[in-house]
Design an enzyme around this catalytic site. Structure first.
Site, short mmCIF file in Angstrom:
data_model
loop_
_atom_site.label_atom_id
_atom_site.label_comp_id
_atom_site.label_asym_id
_atom_site.label_seq_id
_atom_site.Cartn_x
_atom_site.Cartn_y
_atom_site.Cartn_z
CB VAL A 28 -0.93 0.01 1.23
CG1 VAL A 28 -1.74 1.29 1.30
CG2 VAL A 28 -1.86 -1.19 1.21
CB CYS A 109 -4.87 -8.01 3.40
SG CYS A 109 -4.89 -6.48 4.36
CB ALA A 233 7.00 -6.31 1.55
#
Length: 312
Positions: A28, A109, A233
């Site tokens: 995000v 998620c 990530a």
């Protein structure tokens, strides 16, 4: 959306040709076009967009333009969606299929808001629904080279995770990404045993996610589990050149980020936050405090030019 049309490459060619496929995770605010362009310069084979909510993407042209942008060089590209029903996912995939290499369903998620909306990690407990979402999307997107993938977290019971992955393989999934933590876990070590069990149970490529902070980590996880790819990530945020074997962000990468950001008109907050992550280990506490307080592109670039003699 897309800046200009171009040929679409299949991610499956990467799995067929490369010993280890390196992947930039959907993050995000951070997995945007400019950052994807940067990591591709430093050994990242495959990139994901940030997670996009399929319902709003399908219903709103404004959402489509704000949530998704790409270019002909931004390939291969996987567009990740949060969806809670087959029609929504299939419709969203049909919209991005001409401008990407594949779509991915987020079943990993763990955020409360996502699971309350029927998105994310709660879907691992609804294998029939997820399988139907894969089948429906595969039926709607006619391109046989377009990938339909799913990113999951694991169950507490390994057998349930293996069963889910087998159902998704039978439904026609192209590859699977497994974040080997449960939805309740955050910083606990990833479960490499469950990851290895999934790899042994399915024939589609499996990508490992979680605790990949260096190229050495990537090869270690592959050696233990047999995965075909690794997804990073936070490791890539801290060091976008990680997959090129760099131990920390080289100054060439900092220069590249500044140039890419200025060329693409990246928002200052995004531009600055990426640099904060990249330089965290290279600045003293006092330097970090000062650098983090800078409030303009000019201030940031002047500071870096003076400190590192960068060619900007």
């Amino acid at each position: 959306m897309e800046q200009h049309a171009g040929a679409i490459l299949s991610p499956m060619e990467l799995f067929a040709e490369k010993e280890l496929v390196t992947v930039a995770a959907p993050m995000v605010r951070y997995s945007k076009l400019a950052f994807r362009s940067l990591v591709r310069k430093y050994g990242c084979d495959l990139c994901f967009t940030p997670m996009i909510v399929s319902d709003s993407f399908v219903k709103s042209e404004k959402a489509r333009h704000s949530d998704f942008s790409t270019s002909t060089d931004d390939r291969p590209l996987i567009v990740q969606f949060a969806a809670s029903n087959a029609e929504s996912l299939a419709s969203a995939a049909a919209l991005v299929a001409p401008h990407s290499s594949g779509c991915d369903l987020n079943c990993g998620c763990p955020q409360r808001w996502a699971m309350q909306e029927g998105y994310g990690a709660c879907l691992i407990h609804k294998p029939e629904l997820v399988a139907e979402m894969v089948r429906r999307t595969r039926a709607v997107v006619a391109n046989p080279h377009y990938t339909i993938s799913v990113k999951i977290r694991i169950h507490k019971d390994t057998r349930s995770t293996v069963s889910l992955c087998r159902q998704l393989e039978a439904a026609g999934v192209s590859f699977l990404t497994v974040h080997a933590r449960t939805s309740e876990q955050r910083s606990e070590p990833v479960d490499l045993e469950t990851l290895a069990a999934v790899v042994s149970a399915v024939d589609v490529p499996v990508v490992a996610n979680g605790d990949i902070r260096s190229l050495e980590d990537a090869h270690r996880v592959q050696r233990i589990t047999g995965v075909r790819g690794v997804m990073a990530a936070r490791g890539l945020l801290a060091n976008p050149a990680m997959f090129a074997g760099e131990d920390y962000t080289p100054l060439s990468c900092v220069e590249d980020w500044i140039k890419i950001s200025l060329e693409t008109g990246a928002h200052f907050t995004n531009f600055h936050h990426h640099l904060i992550y990249m330089l965290d280990k290279q600045l003293s506490r006092a330097e970090r405090r000062y650098f983090n307080s800078l409030a303009s592109v000019v201030g940031v670039t002047e500071y870096l030019r003076e400190k590192y003699d960068l060619n900007l």
